[in-house]
Scaffold this motif. Sequence first.
Motif, PDB file in Angstrom:
ATOM      1  N   VAL A 277       0.809  -1.219   0.000  1.00  0.00           N
ATOM      2  CA  VAL A 277       0.000   0.000   0.000  1.00  0.00           C
ATOM      3  C   VAL A 277       0.842   1.270   0.000  1.00  0.00           C
ATOM      4  O   VAL A 277       0.332   2.343  -0.338  1.00  0.00           O
ATOM      5  CB  VAL A 277      -0.963   0.011   1.213  1.00  0.00           C
ATOM      6  CG1 VAL A 277      -1.978  -1.109   1.107  1.00  0.00           C
ATOM      7  CG2 VAL A 277      -0.197  -0.085   2.529  1.00  0.00           C
ATOM      8  N   LYS A 278       2.131   1.162   0.361  1.00  0.00           N
ATOM      9  CA  LYS A 278       2.914   2.391   0.468  1.00  0.00           C
ATOM     10  C   LYS A 278       4.403   2.063   0.454  1.00  0.00           C
ATOM     11  O   LYS A 278       4.835   1.060   1.021  1.00  0.00           O
ATOM     12  CB  LYS A 278       2.562   3.129   1.769  1.00  0.00           C
ATOM     13  CG  LYS A 278       3.115   4.538   1.882  1.00  0.00           C
ATOM     14  CD  LYS A 278       2.639   5.174   3.175  1.00  0.00           C
ATOM     15  CE  LYS A 278       3.100   6.606   3.323  1.00  0.00           C
ATOM     16  NZ  LYS A 278       2.652   7.203   4.606  1.00  0.00           N
ATOM     17  N   VAL A 279       5.179   2.913  -0.204  1.00  0.00           N
ATOM     18  CA  VAL A 279       6.645   2.820  -0.206  1.00  0.00           C
ATOM     19  C   VAL A 279       7.192   4.197   0.110  1.00  0.00           C
ATOM     20  O   VAL A 279       6.839   5.178  -0.566  1.00  0.00           O
ATOM     21  CB  VAL A 279       7.197   2.315  -1.553  1.00  0.00           C
ATOM     22  CG1 VAL A 279       8.718   2.291  -1.523  1.00  0.00           C
ATOM     23  CG2 VAL A 279       6.652   0.937  -1.883  1.00  0.00           C
ATOM     24  N   GLU A 280       8.045   4.289   1.131  1.00  0.00           N
ATOM     25  CA  GLU A 280       8.651   5.549   1.540  1.00  0.00           C
ATOM     26  C   GLU A 280      10.156   5.485   1.319  1.00  0.00           C
ATOM     27  O   GLU A 280      10.778   4.425   1.491  1.00  0.00           O
ATOM     28  CB  GLU A 280       8.343   5.830   3.010  1.00  0.00           C
ATOM     29  CG  GLU A 280       6.852   6.021   3.276  1.00  0.00           C
ATOM     30  CD  GLU A 280       6.531   5.967   4.763  1.00  0.00           C
ATOM     31  OE1 GLU A 280       6.209   7.023   5.340  1.00  0.00           O
ATOM     32  OE2 GLU A 280       6.590   4.863   5.323  1.00  0.00           O
ATOM     33  N   ALA A 281      10.729   6.620   0.975  1.00  0.00           N
ATOM     34  CA  ALA A 281      12.154   6.653   0.657  1.00  0.00           C
ATOM     35  C   ALA A 281      13.021   6.499   1.885  1.00  0.00           C
ATOM     36  O   ALA A 281      14.132   5.959   1.798  1.00  0.00           O
ATOM     37  CB  ALA A 281      12.491   7.972  -0.055  1.00  0.00           C
ATOM     38  N   GLY A 282      12.553   6.958   3.047  1.00  0.00           N
ATOM     39  CA  GLY A 282      13.337   6.870   4.270  1.00  0.00           C
ATOM     40  C   GLY A 282      12.838   5.781   5.196  1.00  0.00           C
ATOM     41  O   GLY A 282      12.060   4.907   4.817  1.00  0.00           O
ATOM     42  N   LEU A 283      13.307   5.839   6.436  1.00  0.00           N
ATOM     43  CA  LEU A 283      12.901   4.888   7.456  1.00  0.00           C
ATOM     44  C   LEU A 283      11.604   5.368   8.093  1.00  0.00           C
ATOM     45  O   LEU A 283      11.611   6.234   8.969  1.00  0.00           O
ATOM     46  CB  LEU A 283      14.001   4.739   8.507  1.00  0.00           C
ATOM     47  CG  LEU A 283      13.738   3.743   9.637  1.00  0.00           C
ATOM     48  CD1 LEU A 283      13.527   2.342   9.082  1.00  0.00           C
ATOM     49  CD2 LEU A 283      14.878   3.746  10.631  1.00  0.00           C
ATOM     50  N   CYS A 284      10.491   4.848   7.602  1.00  0.00           N
ATOM     51  CA  CYS A 284       9.152   5.249   8.054  1.00  0.00           C
ATOM     52  C   CYS A 284       8.933   6.745   7.885  1.00  0.00           C
ATOM     53  O   CYS A 284       8.184   7.375   8.642  1.00  0.00           O
ATOM     54  CB  CYS A 284       8.913   4.841   9.515  1.00  0.00           C
ATOM     55  SG  CYS A 284       9.005   3.067   9.782  1.00  0.00           S
ATOM     56  N   SER A 285       9.588   7.334   6.900  1.00  0.00           N
ATOM     57  CA  SER A 285       9.457   8.766   6.630  1.00  0.00           C
ATOM     58  C   SER A 285      10.005   9.022   5.230  1.00  0.00           C
ATOM     59  O   SER A 285      10.454   8.115   4.535  1.00  0.00           O
ATOM     60  CB  SER A 285      10.212   9.599   7.671  1.00  0.00           C
ATOM     61  OG  SER A 285      11.592   9.292   7.621  1.00  0.00           O
TER      62      SER A 285
END
Length: 344
Positions: free
Chosen positions: A295-303
């Motif tokens: 459902v989601k991909v983030e570039a950082g660590l949970c951010s």
Amino acid sequence: MRHPRSGPGKKRGRGPRIPATTLRKQQAALANVDQITGAKIPKSFVFSRGKLPSTLRHLQQDLRKVMLPYTALNLKEKKRNNLKDFVNVAGPLGVTHFLILSSPKSLPHLRFAKSPQGPTFTFQIEEYALAADIANSQKRPRCPPGIFKNSPLVVLSGFSGLGNPFESLVEYFQHMVPAVDPSTVQLAACQRILLLKYDKEKEVIDFRHYSIKLQPVGVSRRIRKLMQNNQVPDLRDLKDVSDYVTKAGYGSESEADDEAATVSLPSDVDKLNQASRKSAVRLQEIGPRMTMRLVKVEAGLCSGDVLYPWPVAKEAAGKKGKVTEEEIEGQEETEDGSEDEMKE
């Protein structure tokens, strides 16, 4: 007659002493490196954010067993711990991957994160079954403790031709466990398989965990038990030892050897499975089992910036992606507080 020492105040046969702190650092560095391949061993933390129901707590413990032996099986968590605490501890211990469980108002979520700089892949768990549920549904469950001494073999299916972000997701899954060199790996160390299969029609990932069992072709179950247990069988009701081997009514029909699953071993594995004979490879599910949707991909660590789903506008994506862990924890705390108020 006494012989003089080789030097004033020095003892023969001893080199310079290494400080204890230096020895501990060297031992820690060796523990994080594979002695055969020389590559860094990936390690993981499996923990939760916010309150979890009892079933998800059991799922968290099952996931820790999947990641054995390079994970903290008895990791202790406290309510005041935040993500920065885990990151600070992960560095000295050589932990490279995080598996984070959470239970929002909708379906449970599982985040696969790379420490310390990301990326983070958030999955929605649509269906799951615990290892205990799978064992209860089997007639003969098999999960010996010795199979968790080595990491599982990761098998990926259905991810070809998908492009990003699934290419980076495949890279994450491949480096989640130590790499295997086919030329040097010991067959006795290959005891488990972690299967991750992508269903292109439903757009979900099936998470399956199996144990590997080798059975020699043409050897009955009685002979296998006799060789494995090293115990004298009960022969009181038999007239001859040959009756124990050729006893009628033995269920050999249910164990017909499949030629497709038969392999020739390059080396000896144990007393039964040797290089001189063929063996049948059998997989038995040990759990847990999950059906996950990305459902989601983030570039950082949970951010950081949201890389998936594809944003309509870059500015909106940047604003939406800059969500810190403190804001996520604040949302979880408000959800927990609202649940407590409802209970009161």
